[in-house]
Design a protein around this motif. Structure first.
Motif, PDB file in Angstrom:
ATOM      1  N   ASN A  31       0.865  -1.172   0.000  1.00  0.00           N
ATOM      2  CA  ASN A  31       0.000   0.000   0.000  1.00  0.00           C
ATOM      3  C   ASN A  31       0.911   1.233   0.000  1.00  0.00           C
ATOM      4  O   ASN A  31       2.152   1.106   0.075  1.00  0.00           O
ATOM      5  N   ASP A  32       0.320   2.412  -0.102  1.00  0.00           N
ATOM      6  CA  ASP A  32       1.132   3.633  -0.217  1.00  0.00           C
ATOM      7  C   ASP A  32       2.063   3.801   0.972  1.00  0.00           C
ATOM      8  O   ASP A  32       3.218   4.205   0.829  1.00  0.00           O
ATOM      9  N   GLU A  36       6.131   4.110   1.112  1.00  0.00           N
ATOM     10  CA  GLU A  36       6.786   5.300   1.673  1.00  0.00           C
ATOM     11  C   GLU A  36       7.775   4.892   2.782  1.00  0.00           C
ATOM     12  O   GLU A  36       8.902   5.373   2.840  1.00  0.00           O
ATOM     13  N   GLN A  67       1.807  -4.870  -5.931  1.00  0.00           N
ATOM     14  CA  GLN A  67       0.904  -3.774  -5.582  1.00  0.00           C
ATOM     15  C   GLN A  67      -0.350  -4.330  -4.910  1.00  0.00           C
ATOM     16  O   GLN A  67      -0.906  -5.329  -5.379  1.00  0.00           O
ATOM     17  N   PHE A  72      -6.078  -0.259  -5.190  1.00  0.00           N
ATOM     18  CA  PHE A  72      -5.476   0.214  -6.435  1.00  0.00           C
ATOM     19  C   PHE A  72      -6.522   0.475  -7.512  1.00  0.00           C
ATOM     20  O   PHE A  72      -6.422   1.436  -8.256  1.00  0.00           O
ATOM     21  N   GLN A  76      -7.963   4.502  -9.799  1.00  0.00           N
ATOM     22  CA  GLN A  76      -7.768   4.491 -11.242  1.00  0.00           C
ATOM     23  C   GLN A  76      -9.061   4.801 -11.974  1.00  0.00           C
ATOM     24  O   GLN A  76      -9.070   5.483 -12.972  1.00  0.00           O
ATOM     25  N   VAL A  87      -1.056   5.893 -13.626  1.00  0.00           N
ATOM     26  CA  VAL A  87      -0.264   4.944 -12.853  1.00  0.00           C
ATOM     27  C   VAL A  87       1.216   5.328 -12.881  1.00  0.00           C
ATOM     28  O   VAL A  87       1.960   5.042 -11.945  1.00  0.00           O
ATOM     29  N   SER A  88       1.647   6.017 -13.930  1.00  0.00           N
ATOM     30  CA  SER A  88       3.066   6.391 -14.007  1.00  0.00           C
ATOM     31  C   SER A  88       3.452   7.332 -12.864  1.00  0.00           C
ATOM     32  O   SER A  88       4.589   7.311 -12.398  1.00  0.00           O
ATOM     33  N   HIS A  90       2.236   7.150  -9.833  1.00  0.00           N
ATOM     34  CA  HIS A  90       2.422   6.231  -8.700  1.00  0.00           C
ATOM     35  C   HIS A  90       3.711   5.428  -8.866  1.00  0.00           C
ATOM     36  O   HIS A  90       4.472   5.225  -7.911  1.00  0.00           O
ATOM     37  N   LYS A  93       7.189   6.496  -7.547  1.00  0.00           N
ATOM     38  CA  LYS A  93       7.570   6.221  -6.152  1.00  0.00           C
ATOM     39  C   LYS A  93       8.323   4.896  -6.049  1.00  0.00           C
ATOM     40  O   LYS A  93       9.245   4.755  -5.248  1.00  0.00           O
ATOM     41  N   TYR A  94       7.934   3.924  -6.848  1.00  0.00           N
ATOM     42  CA  TYR A  94       8.689   2.666  -6.886  1.00  0.00           C
ATOM     43  C   TYR A  94      10.061   2.879  -7.540  1.00  0.00           C
ATOM     44  O   TYR A  94      11.050   2.259  -7.155  1.00  0.00           O
TER      45      TYR A  94
END
Ligand code: LHQ
Length: 268
Positions: A31-32, A36, A67, A72, A76, A87-88, A90, A93-94
């Motif tokens: 999750n986010d 983080e 993910q 998710f 979207q 999605v790009s 998001h 962050k990866y």
């Protein structure tokens, strides 16, 4: 070491920091907040000179399930078309995580027990050494849900196992066992589950007692080599060897050899 994260645990023992992705009820799906916290944990491990090796692993029976698909889908649908909903945005962050790992001047071991699917699989690929238990399952799961491999997997996977096998894993999205992963070079080693923790601990300890600055330079040399021609590689090699020559661990290594004793590396 930070101990106040909700979904990431950090444990330090001597020079080894173990970073644990910790949402076992969903096989450590991202999750986010976990993403983080993983970023912050890796930043801290990278900054801290007392850390000389990082182990990345998952809590419970899995390394990670990619993910989190439950939180998710909805954004979207509701934000489709808007920049923030792409999605790009998001994915960036990866990308920060895999950049951090690649540029961290100390070795990172992925310790993979159980499933590593989707972006969790590709985060394992971004580690420097992969140790699998014999219950490991690698799944480039993206095509199962109509996506493309992300988190740099499209770059690293064919370079690790060759284009043919990378296409096979990505198009079919079938499970690859730990034993098979060792055979095709996806992991360095696969050991019985009963030996897994001891194997990872011994490897991490060995690396944490090694010439850390040399390891950082080796990472730079080998990762950059994938994008360089031979002449460029030789130029880079010269620069990095100049840096390695200035380390006290290099002096210690040579002295230890001449004095016929084990080297005592300090990571400096
Ligand atoms: C899960 C998940 C999960 C939520 C298991 N989410 N709950 C895309 C877009 C943007 C940016 C970043 O990157 C990506 C790339 C991706 O990562 S796409 C790939 C996402 N991952 C997947 O498609 C894998 C989905 N999971 C599965 O196919 C299976 O769960 C695997 C094969 C991983 C494991 O199977 P089993 O060992 O049979 O376990 P399970 O399915 O029973 O899972 C256990 C629990 O974990 C279960 O919850 P429940 O409440 O029923 O016990 C699952 O729903 C939950 N879980 N993965 N990704």
């Amino acid at each position: 070491m930070r101990t106040d994260f909700q979904y990431v645990l950090m444990q330090q023992e001597e020079g080894v920091v173990t970073v644990v992705m910790n949402r076992p009820e969903v096989l450590n799906a991202f999750n986010d907040q976990m993403l983080e916290e993983l970023t912050l944990a890796l930043e801290e491990a990278g900054r801290d000179d007392s850390v000389r090796c990082v182990v990345l692993t998952g809590a419970g029976r899995a390394f990670g399930a990619g993910q989190d698909l439950t939180n998710f889908v909805e954004p979207q649908q509701t934000q489709a078309g808007s920049e923030a909903g792409k999605v790009s945005v998001h994915l960036a962050k990866y990308h920060r995580v895999v950049h951090l790992m690649r540029n961290m001047p100390k070795p990172i071991i992925a310790a993979i027990r159980g499933v590593a699917a989707g972006i969790s699989c590709n985060i394992a690929l971004a580690c420097d050494i992969r140790v699998a238990a014999d219950n490991a399952r690698f799944i480039e799961a993206f095509a199962r849900i109509g996506l493309v491999p992300d988190g740099g997997g499209g770059y690293l996977l064919p370079r690790l196992i060759g284009l043919g096998r990378a296409l096979d894993m990505s198009l079919l999205a079938d499970e690859v066992s730990g034993v098979e992963a060792e055979r095709i070079g996806l992991v360095t080693t696969c050991v019985p589950l009963a030996e897994f923790e001891a194997t990872v601990a011994a490897l991490a300890k060995r690396l944490a007692h090694g010439p850390t600055r040399s390891y950082g330079l080796i990472k730079a040399l080998l990762y950059q080599s994938m994008d360089l021609n031979f002449q460029e590689l030789l130029a880079l090699e010269g620069q990095l060897q100049d840096s390695a020559r200035e380390t006290s661990d290099h002096q210690e290594g040579v002295n230890a050899f001449l004095q016929k004793r084990p080297a005592r590396y300090t990571g400096k």
